[in-house]
Design a protein around this motif. Structure first.
Motif, PDB file in Angstrom:
ATOM      1  N   SER A 299       0.838  -1.193   0.000  1.00 29.86           N
ATOM      2  CA  SER A 299       0.000   0.000   0.000  1.00 29.86           C
ATOM      3  C   SER A 299       0.877   1.248   0.000  1.00 29.86           C
ATOM      4  CB  SER A 299      -0.910   0.004   1.225  1.00 29.86           C
ATOM      5  OG  SER A 299      -0.146   0.193   2.416  1.00 29.86           O
ATOM      6  N   THR A 300       0.254   2.398  -0.172  1.00 29.60           N
ATOM      7  CA  THR A 300       1.014   3.651  -0.196  1.00 29.60           C
ATOM      8  C   THR A 300       1.768   3.866   1.103  1.00 29.60           C
ATOM      9  OG1 THR A 300      -0.635   4.626  -1.686  1.00 29.60           O
ATOM     10  CG2 THR A 300       0.827   6.143  -0.515  1.00 29.60           C
ATOM     11  N   LEU A 301       1.120   3.645   2.238  1.00 25.83           N
ATOM     12  CA  LEU A 301       1.770   3.831   3.532  1.00 25.83           C
ATOM     13  C   LEU A 301       2.890   2.819   3.737  1.00 25.83           C
ATOM     14  CD1 LEU A 301      -1.368   4.499   5.788  1.00 25.83           C
ATOM     15  CD2 LEU A 301       0.257   6.172   4.898  1.00 25.83           C
ATOM     16  N   GLU A 302       2.669   1.593   3.311  1.00 24.42           N
ATOM     17  CA  GLU A 302       3.706   0.560   3.462  1.00 24.42           C
ATOM     18  C   GLU A 302       4.930   0.891   2.614  1.00 24.42           C
ATOM     19  OE1 GLU A 302       0.749  -3.257   4.372  1.00 24.42           O
ATOM     20  OE2 GLU A 302       1.368  -2.773   2.327  1.00 24.42           O
ATOM     21  N   ARG A 303       4.714   1.424   1.417  1.00 24.03           N
ATOM     22  CA  ARG A 303       5.846   1.804   0.576  1.00 24.03           C
ATOM     23  C   ARG A 303       6.651   2.919   1.225  1.00 24.03           C
ATOM     24  NH1 ARG A 303       2.102   1.297  -3.701  1.00 24.03           N
ATOM     25  NH2 ARG A 303       1.943   3.565  -3.920  1.00 24.03           N
ATOM     26  N   HIS A 304       5.964   3.888   1.820  1.00 23.44           N
ATOM     27  CA  HIS A 304       6.676   4.976   2.488  1.00 23.44           C
ATOM     28  C   HIS A 304       7.516   4.450   3.647  1.00 23.44           C
ATOM     29  CE1 HIS A 304       3.601   8.191   0.969  1.00 23.44           C
ATOM     30  NE2 HIS A 304       4.421   7.771   0.025  1.00 23.44           N
ATOM     31  N   ILE A 305       6.990   3.507   4.398  1.00 22.09           N
ATOM     32  CA  ILE A 305       7.733   2.934   5.523  1.00 22.09           C
ATOM     33  C   ILE A 305       8.961   2.197   5.016  1.00 22.09           C
ATOM     34  CG2 ILE A 305       7.628   1.259   7.403  1.00 22.09           C
ATOM     35  CD1 ILE A 305       4.637   1.899   7.651  1.00 22.09           C
ATOM     36  N   LEU A 306       8.797   1.396   3.961  1.00 22.37           N
ATOM     37  CA  LEU A 306       9.909   0.615   3.436  1.00 22.37           C
ATOM     38  C   LEU A 306      11.008   1.508   2.873  1.00 22.37           C
ATOM     39  CD1 LEU A 306      11.008  -2.222   2.791  1.00 22.37           C
ATOM     40  CD2 LEU A 306       9.798  -2.107   0.604  1.00 22.37           C
ATOM     41  N   GLN A 307      10.630   2.555   2.159  1.00 20.06           N
ATOM     42  CA  GLN A 307      11.624   3.438   1.555  1.00 20.06           C
ATOM     43  C   GLN A 307      12.401   4.229   2.596  1.00 20.06           C
ATOM     44  OE1 GLN A 307       9.021   5.657  -0.976  1.00 20.06           O
ATOM     45  NE2 GLN A 307       9.144   4.216  -2.679  1.00 20.06           N
ATOM     46  N   PHE A 315       8.709  -6.046   6.288  1.00 20.68           N
ATOM     47  CA  PHE A 315       7.578  -6.600   5.534  1.00 20.68           C
ATOM     48  C   PHE A 315       7.923  -7.949   4.898  1.00 20.68           C
ATOM     49  CE2 PHE A 315       6.436  -1.985   5.248  1.00 20.68           C
ATOM     50  CZ  PHE A 315       5.282  -2.077   6.004  1.00 20.68           C
ATOM     51  N   VAL A 316       8.845  -8.671   5.517  1.00 24.92           N
ATOM     52  CA  VAL A 316       9.164  -9.999   4.986  1.00 24.92           C
ATOM     53  C   VAL A 316       7.963 -10.923   5.096  1.00 24.92           C
ATOM     54  CG1 VAL A 316      10.037 -10.966   7.153  1.00 24.92           C
ATOM     55  CG2 VAL A 316      10.958 -11.778   4.975  1.00 24.92           C
ATOM     56  N   GLU A 317       7.048 -10.624   6.041  1.00 24.16           N
ATOM     57  CA  GLU A 317       5.856 -11.460   6.193  1.00 24.16           C
ATOM     58  C   GLU A 317       5.011 -11.472   4.930  1.00 24.16           C
ATOM     59  OE1 GLU A 317       7.228  -9.927  10.112  1.00 24.16           O
ATOM     60  OE2 GLU A 317       6.685  -8.984   8.210  1.00 24.16           O
ATOM     61  N   LYS A 318       5.029 -10.387   4.182  1.00 23.74           N
ATOM     62  CA  LYS A 318       4.236 -10.338   2.955  1.00 23.74           C
ATOM     63  C   LYS A 318       4.817 -11.276   1.894  1.00 23.74           C
ATOM     64  CE  LYS A 318       2.311  -5.776   3.704  1.00 23.74           C
ATOM     65  NZ  LYS A 318       0.996  -6.379   4.016  1.00 23.74           N
ATOM     66  N   ILE A 358      12.957 -16.963   0.966  1.00 23.20           N
ATOM     67  CA  ILE A 358      12.685 -15.633   1.495  1.00 23.20           C
ATOM     68  C   ILE A 358      13.782 -14.690   1.011  1.00 23.20           C
ATOM     69  CG2 ILE A 358      12.293 -14.283   3.584  1.00 23.20           C
ATOM     70  CD1 ILE A 358      10.229 -16.439   3.020  1.00 23.20           C
ATOM     71  N   PRO A 359      13.449 -13.488   0.559  1.00 20.22           N
ATOM     72  CA  PRO A 359      14.483 -12.568   0.053  1.00 20.22           C
ATOM     73  C   PRO A 359      15.448 -12.143   1.148  1.00 20.22           C
ATOM     74  CG  PRO A 359      12.375 -11.445   0.274  1.00 20.22           C
ATOM     75  CD  PRO A 359      12.103 -12.896   0.489  1.00 20.22           C
ATOM     76  N   ARG A 360      16.674 -11.915   0.744  1.00 25.16           N
ATOM     77  CA  ARG A 360      17.682 -11.437   1.696  1.00 25.16           C
ATOM     78  C   ARG A 360      17.458  -9.976   2.052  1.00 25.16           C
ATOM     79  NH1 ARG A 360      22.489 -13.870  -1.942  1.00 25.16           N
ATOM     80  NH2 ARG A 360      21.056 -12.991  -3.486  1.00 25.16           N
ATOM     81  N   ASP A 361      16.903  -9.210   1.136  1.00 23.34           N
ATOM     82  CA  ASP A 361      16.623  -7.798   1.367  1.00 23.34           C
ATOM     83  C   ASP A 361      15.273  -7.491   0.725  1.00 23.34           C
ATOM     84  OD1 ASP A 361      16.492  -5.092   1.699  1.00 23.34           O
ATOM     85  OD2 ASP A 361      18.401  -4.635   0.723  1.00 23.34           O
ATOM     86  N   THR A 362      14.286  -7.141   1.551  1.00 24.38           N
ATOM     87  CA  THR A 362      12.936  -6.933   1.027  1.00 24.38           C
ATOM     88  C   THR A 362      12.817  -5.656   0.209  1.00 24.38           C
ATOM     89  OG1 THR A 362      12.341  -5.922   3.149  1.00 24.38           O
ATOM     90  CG2 THR A 362      11.808  -8.247   2.847  1.00 24.38           C
ATOM     91  N   HIS A 363      13.849  -4.838   0.178  1.00 23.70           N
ATOM     92  CA  HIS A 363      13.810  -3.649  -0.671  1.00 23.70           C
ATOM     93  C   HIS A 363      13.942  -4.024  -2.146  1.00 23.70           C
ATOM     94  CE1 HIS A 363      14.847  -1.926   3.243  1.00 23.70           C
ATOM     95  NE2 HIS A 363      14.376  -0.792   2.798  1.00 23.70           N
ATOM     96  N   GLU A 364      14.421  -5.243  -2.408  1.00 23.29           N
ATOM     97  CA  GLU A 364      14.604  -5.702  -3.785  1.00 23.29           C
ATOM     98  C   GLU A 364      14.031  -7.103  -3.945  1.00 23.29           C
ATOM     99  OE1 GLU A 364      18.730  -3.501  -5.150  1.00 23.29           O
ATOM    100  OE2 GLU A 364      18.863  -5.422  -4.109  1.00 23.29           O
ATOM    101  N   TYR A 365      13.429  -7.315  -5.087  1.00 21.43           N
ATOM    102  CA  TYR A 365      12.920  -8.637  -5.432  1.00 21.43           C
ATOM    103  C   TYR A 365      13.873  -9.261  -6.441  1.00 21.43           C
ATOM    104  CZ  TYR A 365       9.842 -12.281  -7.244  1.00 21.43           C
ATOM    105  OH  TYR A 365       9.312 -13.483  -7.640  1.00 21.43           O
ATOM    106  N   GLU A 366      14.380 -10.431  -6.118  1.00 21.04           N
ATOM    107  CA  GLU A 366      15.376 -11.081  -6.960  1.00 21.04           C
ATOM    108  C   GLU A 366      14.722 -12.142  -7.838  1.00 21.04           C
ATOM    109  OE1 GLU A 366      18.872 -12.401  -4.985  1.00 21.04           O
ATOM    110  OE2 GLU A 366      18.878 -10.747  -3.549  1.00 21.04           O
ATOM    111  N   THR A 367      14.985 -12.048  -9.101  1.00 19.06           N
ATOM    112  CA  THR A 367      14.513 -13.032 -10.055  1.00 19.06           C
ATOM    113  C   THR A 367      15.610 -13.225 -11.094  1.00 19.06           C
ATOM    114  OG1 THR A 367      12.712 -13.599 -11.589  1.00 19.06           O
ATOM    115  CG2 THR A 367      13.379 -11.281 -11.480  1.00 19.06           C
TER     116      THR A 367
END
Length: 810
Positions: A299-307, A315-318, A358-367
């Motif tokens: 969500s918008t608020l979640e993105r602000h928190i992560l950034q 937010f690794v739970e997501k 599980i990602p090592r860093d939730t700021h980035e999605y690895e593929t």
């Protein structure tokens, strides 16, 4: 290492129906359409959200993704984690009709015909092919073995009426659902009726809310097509000029287009060997087979928190929930049709879970993308700020223009919008003021790669946006040349990157010239003078002591290191440069600039209220002042009236300049859209927390404030809103934890209750973990004392009637 199998739906070939977006051949141009809001009156504040349909990609190519190694993450509170009541949705669903890449272009330089377009895949882009070829082959490209550049294409569609109708219907559905929830809450409608909402309707609701969130960040017209272009020069004695110059470009809707750089390097090398459309088809199928279906949508608020945080597992739970949903889809769940033993189901689940990580860093999605048999790792940012395009360095931009100014400062020609700290205003502040007030800006990189000037343009847009303002990239031209000067001059407030030194000899073309090789900036002697506005006149009449002069200097000027600094900008720049010298990193510097831009917008709102009596930049002022939770007030907080008057006076000119720009009216629209989604409206969290940080409050005042926060913040979304107002760079929860030492036992118990909700929140638990040990000890001691009383509240504590599960939706 665990692997993830492809999860793209099976398809039936590569043909396209006549109804697809490609067959419509929408016109594309490197300049904004004349029908966009930039050409209309800014005062109406109107913008159009154009819905452009894109055809479903049909191919049979699959990919394999290798996830990062699972990283352990523990709950520091050992408490049950409260999660969002909404089902986690992917940002890019596996069955989405949207393609990651829409077009792949190839151009070459012909000694007789000049830049020419060789191939366009999967179809031709209607428009000016010569224009595209010229942009793909920048000036002096033949003197370098390799060069990168970025440019944007504007899509001109005729779907405004359909888009407006779809938007209206979507808003009606959202309002009906909100009214139904309110009726259930008031007991007018039985709760059983609310539970009868079908899954399809819930999914439609999620889709409506997602599109509404997108409108918070958009609304200026059709989404841009971002073009990443690579130019290579191969020495060839058989060629006429002894070399072959070719360029390959990827056209995408994703602003993080830098992820395609490794693929372009391999594909262009392959194209030199095999210059056929099949080479482009191989790249096209590979990138569009990239699987991003496990990348959660925030969500918008979640993105602000992560950034605003550097925590690696925020937010690794997501991500875990996305994996669990995928496992549930893939595991055999219909025991009625295929009865199986519990042990077999357990083994199937274990095998399925081994494929995910599980990602090592939730700021980035690895593929990864498998191109021509080569697996290429890709990292995609989970949360992207508005006006952030590509991969650039704000730190590098600051260093380029700070070095020469520090060693040998040169005075600027005075302009009230730009030189807010006098003739020796720092160049970066001049640049920021120029972008804010919509001046024409040129970045000149003579004898420099076009990619370097493009990065400077993109960094300037992101710097001034701060993830808050928008309207800059849509009128930015990371690279352009002399052949397009007539079209460029028709765009108000452009930001352009060029390599031709002829631009420096035409000050009538620009208002601010930023010379990258020399690190110097120059204000044009042909710049339009700032008009005398009503706001300036009114402020001068109301506050003659703090009113600035015609050069923009005023506001009770103060000195910083012997330098005039009425706005505090020089002190801020000094802090930024100290952070850069201490190697604090790109994210820290961007966070500082975000705070700077937010502060400017809040000061602008206070200025409008002081001069005009109300501000469009602050919605809900009357609700915040009503004192619903026992406290009132809104807006920016100053320690005293003298500081307030001095800072307002120092910013009068650039505030009035900003009020006439696109970004100002876009910001008003964004605030209005965001206001409808905020869970807490009767309390200005930023204002109240600023009071804690900056003012000396009495025990009664601080007690009412702490209890108001306890009463206002309970649900998941409300906690998210609180966490956005307490970022790590503002000491996190430190000022809230001061309530643990309040002399009133009721206040201490209230803060314990609030902190208990925070530490049970997905993101809040990380904020709690960063609290000092002294505060944690006080929290645990007060909590134990409360439990020892058998749940009895101390004298004076009113029990909060709302649930503590932090899962209620507002």
């Amino acid at each position: 290492m665990a692997t993830i199998l492809p999860y793209r739906p099976p398809t039936n070939g590569t043909s396209y129906s006549s109804s697809t977006g490609l067959d419509r051949k929408a016109s594309l141009s490197s300049f904004p359409s004349s029908r966009t809001p930039s050409s209309t009156s800014l005062r109406n504040g109107s913008s159009h959200k154009l819905i452009t349909g894109r055809s479903r990609r049909n191919d049979s190519v699959s990919s394999t993704r290798t996830p990062p190694t699972p990283s352990s993450h523990s709950n520091p509170t050992n408490a049950p984690i409260s999660r969002s009541p909404r089902k986690v949705k992917p940002q890019y669903p596996a069955d989405s009709p949207e393609r990651h890449v829409e077009y792949i272009l190839v151009a070459s330089f012909d000694i007789d015909r000049g830049p020419t377009m060789e191939h366009q895949y999967p179809g031709a882009i209607s428009g000016d092919e010569n224009m595209l070829a010229e942009l793909m082959l920048p000036d002096q490209a033949h003197v370098r073995n390799q060069d990168w550049t970025i440019f944007f294409l504007h899509k001109d569609t005729g779907d405004e009426e359909d888009a407006a109708e779809a938007k209206r219907l979507r808003k009606e559905r959202i309002e009906r659902r909100k009214k139904r929830r309110e009726d259930v809450a008031r007991g007018i409608v039985e709760d059983d009726m609310q539970q009868e909402v079908s899954e399809n309707e819930e999914e439609q609701e999620d889709g409506d809310e997602e599109e509404e969130e997108e409108e918070v960040e958009g609304g200026e017209g059709p989404p841009l097509i971002y073009v990443l272009n690579l130019v290579n020069t191969k020495q060839d004695t058989t060629a006429k000029r002894g070399a072959v110059v070719k360029a390959m470009a990827i056209c995408t809707r994703h602003s993080f287009l830098h992820i395609y750089k490794p693929l372009l390097l391999l594909a262009l090398e392959e194209y030199f060997k095999s210059p056929y459309p099949e080479t482009l088809a191989l790249l096209y199928d590979a990138v569009n087979a990239m699987d991003l279906s496990l990348m959660p949508r925030l969500s918008t608020l979640e993105r602000h928190i992560l950034q605003a945080s550097d925590t690696k597992d925020l937010f690794v739970e997501k991500f875990e929930q996305m994996i669990q949903q995928r496992m549930a889809q893939e595991s055999p769940s219909d025991s009625a049709t295929s009865p199986e033993s519990p042990s077999k189901k357990t083994s199937d689940m274990a095998r399925t879970s081994h494929r995910y990580g599980i990602p090592r860093d939730t700021h980035e999605y690895e593929t990864r993308v498998v191109y021509n048999g080569i697996p290429i790792p890709i990292k995609i940012p989970t949360a992207v700020s508005p006006e952030t395009v590509g991969d650039f360095s704000v730190v590098k931009l600051i260093q380029i223009f700070s070095g020469p100014h520090a060693t040998s400062p040169q005075p600027f020609a005075m302009h009230p919008h730009l030189t807010t700290s006098g003739s020796y205003t720092h160049p970066i502040l001049v640049l920021v003021n120029a972008v804010l007030t919509q001046k024409r800006i040129i970045f000149l990189g003579h004898n420099r790669p076009s990619g370097e000037v493009a990065e400077a343009v993109l960094a300037a847009c992101a710097l001034v946006s701060g993830g808050v303002l928008r309207g800059f990239t849509r009128h930015a031209f990371p690279y352009t040349d002399l052949t397009k000067i007539d079209d460029l001059l028709k765009v108000p407030g452009f930001i352009a990157g060029v390599t031709n030194p002829a631009f420096a000899n035409h000050p009538e073309w620009w208002d601010l010239l930023c010379d990258i090789p020399t690190g110097r900036m120059k204000i044009s002697n042909r710049i339009e003078q700032a008009p005398l506005t009503e706001g300036f006149v009114y402020f001068q009449q109301q506050n003659p002591t703090f009113a600035p002069n015609s050069s923009g200097i005023g506001g009770g000027p103060s000195l910083v290191n012997g330098t005039l600094d009425p706005t505090g900008g020089q002190a801020f720049i000094d802090d930024v440069l100290r952070s850069i010298a201490s190697r604090h990193g790109e994210s820290v510097i961007r966070s500082k600039w975000r705070d700077y831009i937010i502060k400017f917008t809040r000061i602008a709102a206070a200025f409008e209220e002081a001069v005009y009596g109300a501000s469009a930049l602050y919605i809900g002022a009357s609700e915040a002042d009503a004192g619903a939770y026992g406290v009132s007030g809104h807006g920016y907080v100053w320690p005293d009236d003298l500081s307030r008057g001095r800072e307002l006076g120092a910013n009068v000119w650039r505030i009035e300049g900003w009020r006439l720009t696109r970004s100002y009216y876009s910001f008003i629209q964004d605030l209005a859209a965001l206001w409808g989604r905020l869970p807490i409206r009767k309390l200005d969290l930023s204002h109240q927390l600023d009071r804690l940080r900056q003012l000396r409050l009495s025990h009664d005042e601080s007690g009412r404030l702490f209890l108001a926060l306890r009463d206002a913040v309970a649900s998941y979304d409300e906690l998210c809103q609180l966490l956005t107002a307490t970022p790590e760079n503002h000491a996190g929860l430190f000022y809230l934890s001061l309530g643990l030492f309040h002399p009133d036992a009721a206040v201490r118990a209230g803060i314990v209750e609030l902190l208990d909700r925070i530490r049970e929140h997905e993101a809040g638990r990380h904020f709690y973990a960063q609290l000092g040990r002294f505060a944690k000890c006080a929290f645990l001691r007060i909590r134990r004392e409360g439990e020892a009383r058998g749940g009895r509240e101390p004298d004076g504590v009113a029990a909060d009637p709302r649930p503590r599960t932090a899962g209620r939706r507002s």
